[in-house]
Scaffold this active site. Structure first.
Site, mmCIF file in Angstrom:
data_model
loop_
_atom_site.group_PDB
_atom_site.id
_atom_site.type_symbol
_atom_site.label_atom_id
_atom_site.label_comp_id
_atom_site.label_asym_id
_atom_site.label_seq_id
_atom_site.Cartn_x
_atom_site.Cartn_y
_atom_site.Cartn_z
ATOM 1 N N HIS A 118 -22.958 10.638 24.912
ATOM 2 C CA HIS A 118 -22.244 11.870 25.623
ATOM 3 C C HIS A 118 -22.161 13.096 25.039
ATOM 4 O O HIS A 118 -21.493 14.015 25.277
ATOM 5 C CB HIS A 118 -21.169 11.429 26.586
ATOM 6 C CG HIS A 118 -21.483 11.018 27.829
ATOM 7 N ND1 HIS A 118 -22.646 9.831 27.973
ATOM 8 C CD2 HIS A 118 -21.201 11.250 29.139
ATOM 9 C CE1 HIS A 118 -22.702 9.394 29.248
ATOM 10 N NE2 HIS A 118 -21.765 10.313 29.912
ATOM 11 N N ASP A 179 -10.551 13.639 29.289
ATOM 12 C CA ASP A 179 -10.659 13.988 30.742
ATOM 13 C C ASP A 179 -11.525 13.037 31.708
ATOM 14 O O ASP A 179 -11.529 12.825 32.575
ATOM 15 C CB ASP A 179 -11.082 15.335 31.028
ATOM 16 C CG ASP A 179 -10.150 16.644 30.585
ATOM 17 O OD1 ASP A 179 -9.128 16.153 30.315
ATOM 18 O OD2 ASP A 179 -10.643 17.654 30.325
ATOM 19 N N GLU A 290 -2.504 20.717 31.537
ATOM 20 C CA GLU A 290 -3.631 21.536 31.449
ATOM 21 C C GLU A 290 -4.135 22.733 32.111
ATOM 22 O O GLU A 290 -2.748 23.333 32.672
ATOM 23 C CB GLU A 290 -5.103 20.566 31.620
ATOM 24 C CG GLU A 290 -5.284 19.672 30.749
ATOM 25 C CD GLU A 290 -6.691 19.061 30.809
ATOM 26 O OE1 GLU A 290 -7.569 19.438 31.453
ATOM 27 O OE2 GLU A 290 -7.000 17.895 30.128
HETATM 28 C C1 LIG Z 1 -18.085 14.643 31.011
HETATM 29 C C2 LIG Z 1 -17.498 14.435 29.622
HETATM 30 C C3 LIG Z 1 -16.083 14.910 29.647
HETATM 31 C C4 LIG Z 1 -15.631 14.890 28.366
HETATM 32 N N1 LIG Z 1 -14.320 15.254 28.239
HETATM 33 C C5 LIG Z 1 -13.718 15.184 26.866
HETATM 34 C C6 LIG Z 1 -12.357 15.361 26.745
HETATM 35 O O1 LIG Z 1 -11.622 15.633 27.805
HETATM 36 N N2 LIG Z 1 -11.706 15.646 25.497
HETATM 37 C C7 LIG Z 1 -12.501 15.334 24.517
HETATM 38 O O2 LIG Z 1 -11.868 15.366 23.381
HETATM 39 N N3 LIG Z 1 -13.914 15.354 24.649
HETATM 40 C C8 LIG Z 1 -14.579 15.200 25.794
HETATM 41 N N4 LIG Z 1 -15.751 14.863 26.047
HETATM 42 C C9 LIG Z 1 -16.678 15.009 24.646
HETATM 43 C C10 LIG Z 1 -16.517 13.675 24.188
HETATM 44 O O3 LIG Z 1 -15.492 13.120 23.486
HETATM 45 C C11 LIG Z 1 -17.882 13.553 22.968
HETATM 46 O O4 LIG Z 1 -18.896 14.122 23.659
HETATM 47 C C12 LIG Z 1 -18.080 12.180 22.294
HETATM 48 O O5 LIG Z 1 -18.833 12.268 21.496
HETATM 49 C C13 LIG Z 1 -18.646 11.481 23.768
HETATM 50 O O6 LIG Z 1 -18.517 9.914 23.379
HETATM 51 P P1 LIG Z 1 -19.999 9.052 23.327
HETATM 52 O O7 LIG Z 1 -19.180 7.463 23.234
HETATM 53 O O8 LIG Z 1 -20.696 9.250 24.292
HETATM 54 O O9 LIG Z 1 -20.253 9.361 21.726
HETATM 55 P P2 LIG Z 1 -21.762 9.625 21.166
HETATM 56 O O10 LIG Z 1 -22.299 10.924 22.030
HETATM 57 O O11 LIG Z 1 -22.400 8.556 21.452
HETATM 58 O O12 LIG Z 1 -21.696 9.906 19.838
HETATM 59 C C14 LIG Z 1 -20.670 10.932 19.231
HETATM 60 C C15 LIG Z 1 -20.739 11.180 17.857
HETATM 61 O O13 LIG Z 1 -20.240 10.224 17.237
HETATM 62 C C16 LIG Z 1 -20.860 9.120 16.279
HETATM 63 N N5 LIG Z 1 -20.370 7.935 16.837
HETATM 64 C C17 LIG Z 1 -20.516 7.071 17.888
HETATM 65 N N6 LIG Z 1 -19.812 5.926 17.761
HETATM 66 C C18 LIG Z 1 -19.535 5.945 16.485
HETATM 67 C C19 LIG Z 1 -18.669 4.680 15.871
HETATM 68 N N7 LIG Z 1 -18.579 3.857 16.430
HETATM 69 N N8 LIG Z 1 -18.597 5.203 14.730
HETATM 70 C C20 LIG Z 1 -18.692 6.429 13.904
HETATM 71 N N9 LIG Z 1 -19.556 7.211 14.572
HETATM 72 C C21 LIG Z 1 -19.556 7.088 15.908
HETATM 73 C C22 LIG Z 1 -22.245 9.553 16.547
HETATM 74 O O14 LIG Z 1 -23.027 9.118 15.711
HETATM 75 C C23 LIG Z 1 -22.124 10.984 17.230
HETATM 76 O O15 LIG Z 1 -22.393 11.810 15.990
HETATM 77 C C24 LIG Z 1 -16.454 14.970 26.999
HETATM 78 C C25 LIG Z 1 -17.751 14.556 27.337
HETATM 79 C C26 LIG Z 1 -18.482 14.511 28.300
HETATM 80 C C27 LIG Z 1 -19.885 14.218 28.776
#
Ligand SMILES: Cc1cc2nc3c(=O)[nH]c(=O)nc-3n(C[C@H](O)[C@H](O)[C@H](O)COP(=O)(O)OP(=O)(O)OC[C@H]3O[C@@H](n4cnc5c(N)ncnc54)[C@H](O)[C@@H]3O)c2cc1C
Ligand SMILES: *[C@@H]1O[C@H](CO)[C@@H](O)[C@H](O)[C@H]1NC(C)=O
Ligand SMILES: *[C@@H]1O[C@H](CO)[C@@H](O)[C@H](O)[C@H]1NC(C)=O
Ligand SMILES: *[C@@H]1O[C@H](CO)[C@@H](O)[C@H](O)[C@H]1NC(C)=O
Length: 562
Positions: A118, A179, A290
Site C-alpha cells: 500500500h 486510519d 482528527e
Molecule cells: C488507504 C490507506 C490508508 C492509510 N492510512 C494511514 C494512516 O492513517 N496513518 C499512517 O501512518 N499511514 C497510513 N497509510 C500509509 C501506510 O502506512 C503506508 O503506505 C504503509 O507503507 C503501507 O503498509 P504496507 O504494509 O502496505 O507496506 P508496503 O507498501 O508493502 O511497504 C512500505 C515500505 O516499508 C518497507 N517494508 C514493508 N514491510 C517491511 C518489513 N517487514 N520490514 C522492513 N521494511 C518493510 C517496504 O520495503 C517499503 O519501503 C495509509 C495507506 C493507505 C493505502
C-alpha cells in the site's frame, strides 16, 4: 505513464534468460531491444540468479508471476523484480539477504520487503531485485502476554486488522493505529503509523517493545530499548533501510467495547485549530482527535471515510455549505457498557468548551471494531464502483504549528479553493509526548499538524480529477512551502534525488547514512525508496552501457534513480 506490457514482455525474456544460461549475454543485449535500455546489466547477472535459484527454502522463490509486486496502492510506479520470495521462516529471509550480501559488489540485486503493497510511489518494489512477500510469513497463532504491560508478538507480515480481532479475544487491543487497518506491521512501522490516537500515545513506532530484524548483511537480531537499541531506533520509521522487520512485540491496552464518534463543523480555520490544539493538550480528553477539510461540497456525507448516515445526526438541521471551505473536527470517546450512564455527560463537558457551528454537531455510536475498521467500509463501496484501484497521488505533510495558518490560507483559500479529489485530513500532534530517537523525521517544533491530501485520480481524465492536474496542484503546494520557508517535512516521503533526501533528513542525514553503512553497507534493502543506490563494482563494459542510457525500462530517467 509507464509501459507495463513492455515490462511483462521483458520479464518473460528475463525468465527465458535465467532458465537457459547458455545464451551469451552480449548477443542478447545487441539483439534484443528490451535489453539495451536496461541500466547496466551485469556480467554476473546470470550467476547471481542461478545462485538464488539453487537455494532451498522453507517457503519458495519464484521467477514467474511476479507482476503483482510491480504494483502498489499509488498505482503510478511499476518496477519489475527478478524474483519473489514467499518466506515461511525468518531464515528464508536471512539466507536470501546473506547470499546477495556475499555476492558483494558484483551484482546489482537488491531486496525489497513488501508488506501489503500500500505504498504510494513504488517504495516496496525492487527493480530487477528480489521482492519478499512478507505476508507469507504470517502465522496462524499470535503469542499474547497478559499482565500489567500486556503485549503481543506478531509476524511483521501480519495485518493490523487481524491483530485487532485476535487481541479482542483477550479483551486487549493495540493503543495506536492507522486510519486503515489492512496494512502490515512491518509496513507501518517502517514509516510511523499516525492516526487520531497519536496525540496521546505517539505513533505506532512508539508502541513497540521489541523487534526481530534481518539486517542488510543477513544477520538476525533481536532489538529493543535495552538490547541493540541503535538498530531498534534506526528501524522504527527507517523506511526499510536498515533491516527487514520479521517480528514485532506490540504494546496492548484493555480494549473498550464502544465508541461515541463525533463530528462538528467550523468555517474559520483559526477557531478550528485552536479547538483541536486545546483538545490534544487537555487531560481526560477524547481518545481520538482528527479533522478534515471540506472544500466546495454541498453535503457532509459524500465522503469515503464517512460512516455517518443521515439518520444519525443529533441535530439534523438543514445546513448548506454553499461551496465554502469548512473544517470538520472529528473526535471519538471510547467507553464500556458500565459507563453508559455518564458517558454522554462526559462528552457534553468536553464539547462545551468548543466553538464549532452549533447546528453542525453529528454523533454516532459504533462498536470499537467498526470505528477502527471504518475505512474498510468505504474501500468496499469504492471497489464496487471500480474506484479503489485507481492512481492515488497522495501528499502527506507535517506542518509546524507556527506555519499552519499561512499554509491553510494559501492552500485552502487559493490553490485548492475550488476542488479536492479526496479527503484532506488535518490534525495536530504534540511531539513532546513522543519517544525520541526513531528514524522518523518531523518538523523542528513540538506541535505540528499532519495534513494529508488523499487524492484519487480518474484514469485517463485530463480534467481537474485527472492525475496530471492533481500532481500539478501538489507541486504548487510544495513550491509554496519551500518559497515561504514553512519548515515542513513530508510524511511517507518520496524524492528522486539524494540531494532532496539530504534536505529531508537535515542534520539527521549524518546519523541516517552512518547507520546505513553499518546495517546495510551494500545498500541492498528497500531500493524502492530510492535513498541509496546498491553498491556495485562497475567494469568498463558496464560504464559504457551506463553512459549511453538515459531511460530505464520503467520509463523513469535513470539519472533520477540515484
Ligand atoms: C488507504 C490507506 C490508508 C492509510 N492510512 C494511514 C494512516 O492513517 N496513518 C499512517 O501512518 N499511514 C497510513 N497509510 C500509509 C501506510 O502506512 C503506508 O503506505 C504503509 O507503507 C503501507 O503498509 P504496507 O504494509 O502496505 O507496506 P508496503 O507498501 O508493502 O511497504 C512500505 C515500505 O516499508 C518497507 N517494508 C514493508 N514491510 C517491511 C518489513 N517487514 N520490514 C522492513 N521494511 C518493510 C517496504 O520495503 C517499503 O519501503 C495509509 C495507506 C493507505 C493505502
Ligand atoms: C505540548 O506538550 C508540552 C509538554 O507537555 C506542553 O507544555 C504544551 O502545552 C503542549 N502543547 C499542545 C498544543 O499540546
Ligand atoms: C465549486 O464547484 C463547482 C463544480 O462542482 C464549480 O462550478 C464552482 O465554481 C466551485 N465553487 C468555487 C467557489 O470554487
Ligand atoms: C526527548 O528529548 C527532548 C530533548 O532532546 C526532551 O526534552 C524530551 O523530554 C524527550 N522526550 C522523551 C519522551 O523522552
Amino acid at each position: 505513464m509507464i509501459n507495463f506490457k513492455q515490462n511483462t514482455i521483458a520479464l518473460r525474456i528475463l525468465t527465458v534468460f535465467l532458465v537457459s544460461f547458455t545464451i551469451n549475454r552480449k548477443n542478447l543485449c545487441s539483439n534484443h531491444p528490451f535489453f539495451t535500455p536496461i541500466k547496466s546489466p551485469s556480467v554476473h547477472f546470470a550467476t547471481a540468479h542461478s545462485s538464488l535459484a539453487e537455494m532451498i527454502f522453507d517457503g519458495h522463490l519464484s521467477f514467474e508471476n511476479t507482476e503483482h509486486t510491480a504494483k502498489d496502492f499509488g498505482g503510478r510506479y511499476h518496477f519489475m523484480p527478478s524474483a519473489v520470495l514467499y518466506p515461511k521462516s525468518v531464515s528464508d529471509i536471512s539466507s536470501v539477504v546473506k547470499n546477495i550480501f556475499q555476492m558483494g559488489e558484483t551484482t546489482e540485486l537488491t531486496v525489497g520487503a513488501r508488506g501489503h503493497g500500500h505504498s504510494l510511489e513504488g517504495q516496496a518494489q525492487a527493480h530487477r531485485g528480489v521482492v519478499i512477500n512478507m505476508e507469507s510469513l504470517r502465522e496462524p497463532e499470535m503469542s499474547f502476554h497478559t499482565g500489567i504491560m500486556p503485549y503481543v508478538d506478531v509476524s511483521a507480515g501480519e495485518l493490523w486488522i487481524n491483530i485487532l480481532h485476535k487481541s479482542l479475544k483477550h479483551g486487549l487491543a493495540p493503543k495506536s493505529w492507522t486510519d486503515y487497518l489492512h496494512l502490515t506491521v512491518g509496513g507501518t512501522l517502517s514509516n510511523a503509523g499516525i492516526s487520531g490516537q497519536a496525540f496521546e500515545h505517539g505513533p505506532q513506532i512508539d508502541n513497540v517493545y521489541q523487534l526481530q530484524v534481518v539486517t542488510g548483511t543477513g544477520e538476525v537480531v533481536i532489538c529493543s530499548e535495552e538490547q541493540h537499541s541503535d538498530l531498534f531506533h534506526a528501524v522504527l520509521g527507517g523506511l526499510g533501510q536498515f533491516g527487514i522487520i520479521t517480528r514485532a512485540r506490540i504494546a496492548l491496552e484493555p480494549a473498550p467495547k464502544k465508541v461515541k464518534w463525533i463530528r462538528a463543523l467550523y468555517s474559520d480555520f483559526t477557531i478550528f485549530s485552536k479547538d483541536q490544539e486545546r483538545l490534544i493538550a487537555s487531560d481526560n480528553s477524547f481518545n481520538y482527535i482528527e479533522g478534515f477539510v471540506i472544500i466546495n461540497r454541498t453535503g457532509l456525507l459524500d465522503n469515503w471515510r464517512s460512516s455517518f448516515s443521515s439518520k444519525d445526526p443529533i441535530q439534523a438541521n438543514q445546513f448548506t455549505s454553499e461551496g465554502r471551505v469548512l473544517f470538520c473536527l472529528e473526535v471519538a470517546k471510547y467507553f464500556n457498557l458500565e459507563e453508559s450512564d455518564h458517558i454522554d455527560k462526559d462528552i457534553d463537558n468536553l464539547l462545551s468548551d468548543l466553538n464549532y457551528i452549533q447546528s453542525t454537531l453529528f454523533l454516532s455510536e459504533v462498536s470499537y471494531v467498526d470505528f477502527l475498521d471504518r475505512v474498510h467500509v468505504s474501500e468496499l463501496k469504492l471497489q464496487e464502483k471500480g474506484l479503489w484501484e485507481v492512481p492515488h497521488p497522495w501528499l502527506n505533510l507535517l506542518i509546524p504549528r507556527s506555519s499552519v495558518h499561512l499554509f491553510a490560507q494559501e492552500v485552502f483559500g487559493n490553490i485548492l479553493s475550488d476542488t479536492s479529489n479526496g479527503p484532506v485530513l488535518i490534525y495536530p500532534v504534540n511531539k513532546s509526548r513522543w519517544k525520541n530517537g526513531t528514524s522518523m523525521v518531523t518538523p523542528a517544533e513540538n506541535v505540528f499538524y499532519l495534513i494529508a491530501f488523499l487524492s484519487s485520480a480518474i484514469p485517463s481524465s485530463t480534467g481537474k480529477d485527472g492525475l496530471e492536474h492533481i500532481l500539478t496542484q501538489h507541486q504548487r503546494i510544495l513550491n509554496f512551502c519551500g518559497r515561504s520557508n514553512l519548515g515542513i517535512k513530508q510524511y511517507l516521503p518520496h524524492y528522486r534525488t539524494q540531494e532532496e533526501w539530504k534536505a529531508h533528513f537535515g542534520t539527521f542525514w549524518e546519523v541516517f547514512s552512518k547507520r546505513k553503512s553499518i546495517y546495510d553497507p551494500l545498500a541492498i534493502l528497500a531500493p524502492g525508496q530510492r535513498i541509496f543506490q546498491k553498491r556495485r563494482h562497475l567494469d568498463n563494459e558496464d560504464l559504457k552501457l551506463n553512459s549511453s542510457v538515459d531511460k530505464g525500462l520503467d520509463g523513469n530517467p535513470s539519472k533520477d534513480i540515484i
